[in-house]
Design a protein around this motif. Structure first.
Motif, PDB file in Angstrom:
ATOM      1  N   ALA A 104       0.850  -1.188   0.000  1.00 43.55           N
ATOM      2  CA  ALA A 104       0.000   0.000   0.000  1.00 43.55           C
ATOM      3  C   ALA A 104       0.888   1.241   0.000  1.00 43.55           C
ATOM      4  N   GLY A 105       0.259   2.405  -0.133  1.00 47.50           N
ATOM      5  CA  GLY A 105       0.978   3.667   0.001  1.00 47.50           C
ATOM      6  C   GLY A 105       2.148   3.830  -0.957  1.00 47.50           C
ATOM      7  N   ASP A 106       3.359   3.757  -0.414  1.00 46.67           N
ATOM      8  CA  ASP A 106       4.557   3.930  -1.227  1.00 46.67           C
ATOM      9  C   ASP A 106       4.677   2.844  -2.290  1.00 46.67           C
ATOM     10  N   HIS A 107       4.162   1.652  -2.016  1.00 43.38           N
ATOM     11  CA  HIS A 107       4.204   0.580  -3.016  1.00 43.38           C
ATOM     12  C   HIS A 107       3.287   0.917  -4.195  1.00 43.38           C
ATOM     13  N   CYS A 108       2.152   1.528  -3.896  1.00 44.41           N
ATOM     14  CA  CYS A 108       1.261   1.964  -4.964  1.00 44.41           C
ATOM     15  C   CYS A 108       1.948   3.046  -5.800  1.00 44.41           C
ATOM     16  N   ALA A 109       2.626   3.966  -5.131  1.00 40.44           N
ATOM     17  CA  ALA A 109       3.342   5.029  -5.843  1.00 40.44           C
ATOM     18  C   ALA A 109       4.428   4.448  -6.738  1.00 40.44           C
ATOM     19  N   ALA A 110       5.082   3.371  -6.266  1.00 43.85           N
ATOM     20  CA  ALA A 110       6.117   2.729  -7.073  1.00 43.85           C
ATOM     21  C   ALA A 110       5.534   2.109  -8.333  1.00 43.85           C
ATOM     22  N   VAL A 111       4.365   1.490  -8.203  1.00 43.16           N
ATOM     23  CA  VAL A 111       3.693   0.905  -9.372  1.00 43.16           C
ATOM     24  C   VAL A 111       3.332   2.009 -10.362  1.00 43.16           C
ATOM     25  N   ILE A 112       2.787   3.098  -9.846  1.00 40.96           N
ATOM     26  CA  ILE A 112       2.359   4.211 -10.697  1.00 40.96           C
ATOM     27  C   ILE A 112       3.537   4.810 -11.461  1.00 40.96           C
ATOM     28  N   THR A 113       4.716   4.836 -10.829  1.00 38.35           N
ATOM     29  CA  THR A 113       5.894   5.476 -11.447  1.00 38.35           C
ATOM     30  C   THR A 113       6.880   4.468 -12.030  1.00 38.35           C
ATOM     31  N   SER A 114       6.423   3.244 -12.262  1.00 41.31           N
ATOM     32  CA  SER A 114       7.348   2.217 -12.776  1.00 41.31           C
ATOM     33  C   SER A 114       7.798   2.489 -14.207  1.00 41.31           C
ATOM     34  N   HIS A 115       7.171   3.465 -14.850  1.00 44.94           N
ATOM     35  CA  HIS A 115       7.552   3.810 -16.223  1.00 44.94           C
ATOM     36  C   HIS A 115       8.415   5.072 -16.276  1.00 44.94           C
ATOM     37  N   ILE A 116       8.709   5.672 -15.115  1.00 47.49           N
ATOM     38  CA  ILE A 116       9.387   6.977 -15.081  1.00 47.49           C
ATOM     39  C   ILE A 116      10.883   6.798 -14.813  1.00 47.49           C
ATOM     40  N   PHE A 117      11.693   7.378 -15.695  1.00 50.28           N
ATOM     41  CA  PHE A 117      13.151   7.322 -15.572  1.00 50.28           C
ATOM     42  C   PHE A 117      13.654   8.768 -15.631  1.00 50.28           C
ATOM     43  N   ASP A 118      13.792   9.384 -14.461  1.00 47.42           N
ATOM     44  CA  ASP A 118      14.003  10.826 -14.376  1.00 47.42           C
ATOM     45  C   ASP A 118      15.411  11.298 -14.753  1.00 47.42           C
ATOM     46  N   ALA A 119      16.422  10.555 -14.356  1.00 50.59           N
ATOM     47  CA  ALA A 119      17.796  11.071 -14.403  1.00 50.59           C
ATOM     48  C   ALA A 119      18.226  11.488 -15.797  1.00 50.59           C
ATOM     49  N   ASP A 120      18.802  12.677 -15.866  1.00 45.95           N
ATOM     50  CA  ASP A 120      19.408  13.150 -17.106  1.00 45.95           C
ATOM     51  C   ASP A 120      20.888  12.777 -17.048  1.00 45.95           C
ATOM     52  N   ILE A 121      21.353  11.982 -17.988  1.00 45.60           N
ATOM     53  CA  ILE A 121      22.735  11.513 -17.968  1.00 45.60           C
ATOM     54  C   ILE A 121      23.606  12.500 -18.739  1.00 45.60           C
TER      55      ILE A 121
END
Length: 246
Positions: A101-118
């Motif tokens: 729940a909670g943070d685990h749900c947020a992880a599922v929601i953002t599993s497609h997000i790759f923020d870092a600019d290399i």
């Protein structure tokens, strides 16, 4: 003055004096060349040190700035592993409790997000593009800086590749995910319904290996490489000054 004196000695056929003048001229030219070479070498070493100090500062600042992002990405990867375990064990005696729940749900929601600019530190780009990388006299350090440039390019390419066909699960499965307008961790995921839906589980398991690669290879790999370069710079700067930068 030397030429006039040499001409006079030749006219007088004073060959000893001629030879002596010749030696004086040769020695003078040699000393002048040595002084010029020493001065050039000193300037190069000062320029090398300036570049290395600047690069050390850039890498140190970058590591500090990226630390919170690295910690967040690694934590999200751990939460996705927990959700994967929950789906795998759902409906069996080995079922995981409590339900994510909670943070685990947020992880599922953002599993497609790759923020870092290399990106590369500016000093590395300058050293390589101008050819001044040859100023780095320590061959091992020079090659490590070159490899650093190559590695950042490889991490950037991997980050690009793993985003191809990524899935926005909250958009595709709104019946299982209710997004919160306030914060992702306040969103609601129906994990039991997700676990019983083969299409969702398949799409989730398509997203997660990409995110694991992003966390372990791109984010952690970049961090480790930067730490290695920082340590190598400190060893080199310390070996030439007796006091490595903090």
């Amino acid at each position: 003055m030397i030429l006039r004196r040499l001409t006079k000695h030749v006219k007088d056929q004073n060959w000893f004096a001629v030879g002596l003048d010749f030696v004086i001229v040769v020695v003078g030219v040699f000393v002048a060349m040595q002084v010029a070479n020493w001065n050039s070498a000193r300037i190069e070493r000062e320029l090398e040190r300036a570049y290395l100090l600047r690069l050390h500062e850039e890498v140190s600042v970058t590591i500090g700035e990226q630390e919170s992002e690295r910690a967040d990405v690694l934590a999200r990867a751990k939460r996705l592993e927990k959700v994967s375990g929950y789906f795998a064990a759902f409906g069996t005696p080995q079922a995981i409790a409590p339900e994510p729940a909670g943070d685990h749900c947020a992880a599922v929601i953002t599993s497609h997000i790759f923020d870092a600019d290399i990106s590369l530190p500016p000093t590395v780009s300058e050293l390589i593009s101008t050819g001044r990388i040859l100023l780095v006299s320590n061959e091992a350090l020079r090659m490590q800086i070159v490899r650093f440039s190559q590695a950042m390019g490889e991490y950037g390419q991997l980050r690009h590749d793993i985003q191809i066909d990524r899935l926005v699960l909250s958009r595709k499965y709104p019946e299982f995910i209710r997004l919160s307008p306030a914060a992702r961790k306040e969103s609601i995921c129906d994990f039991p319904a997700m676990a019983q839906n083969p299409a969702f589980v398949n799409d989730f398991l398509d997203n997660t290996p990409r995110f694991y690669a992003y966390a372990a290879v791109v984010i952690q790999g970049r961090h480790d490489f930067q730490q290695q370069v920082k340590a190598a710079l400190e060893a080199e700067l310390g070996s030439t000054t007796g006091d490595a930068p903090k």
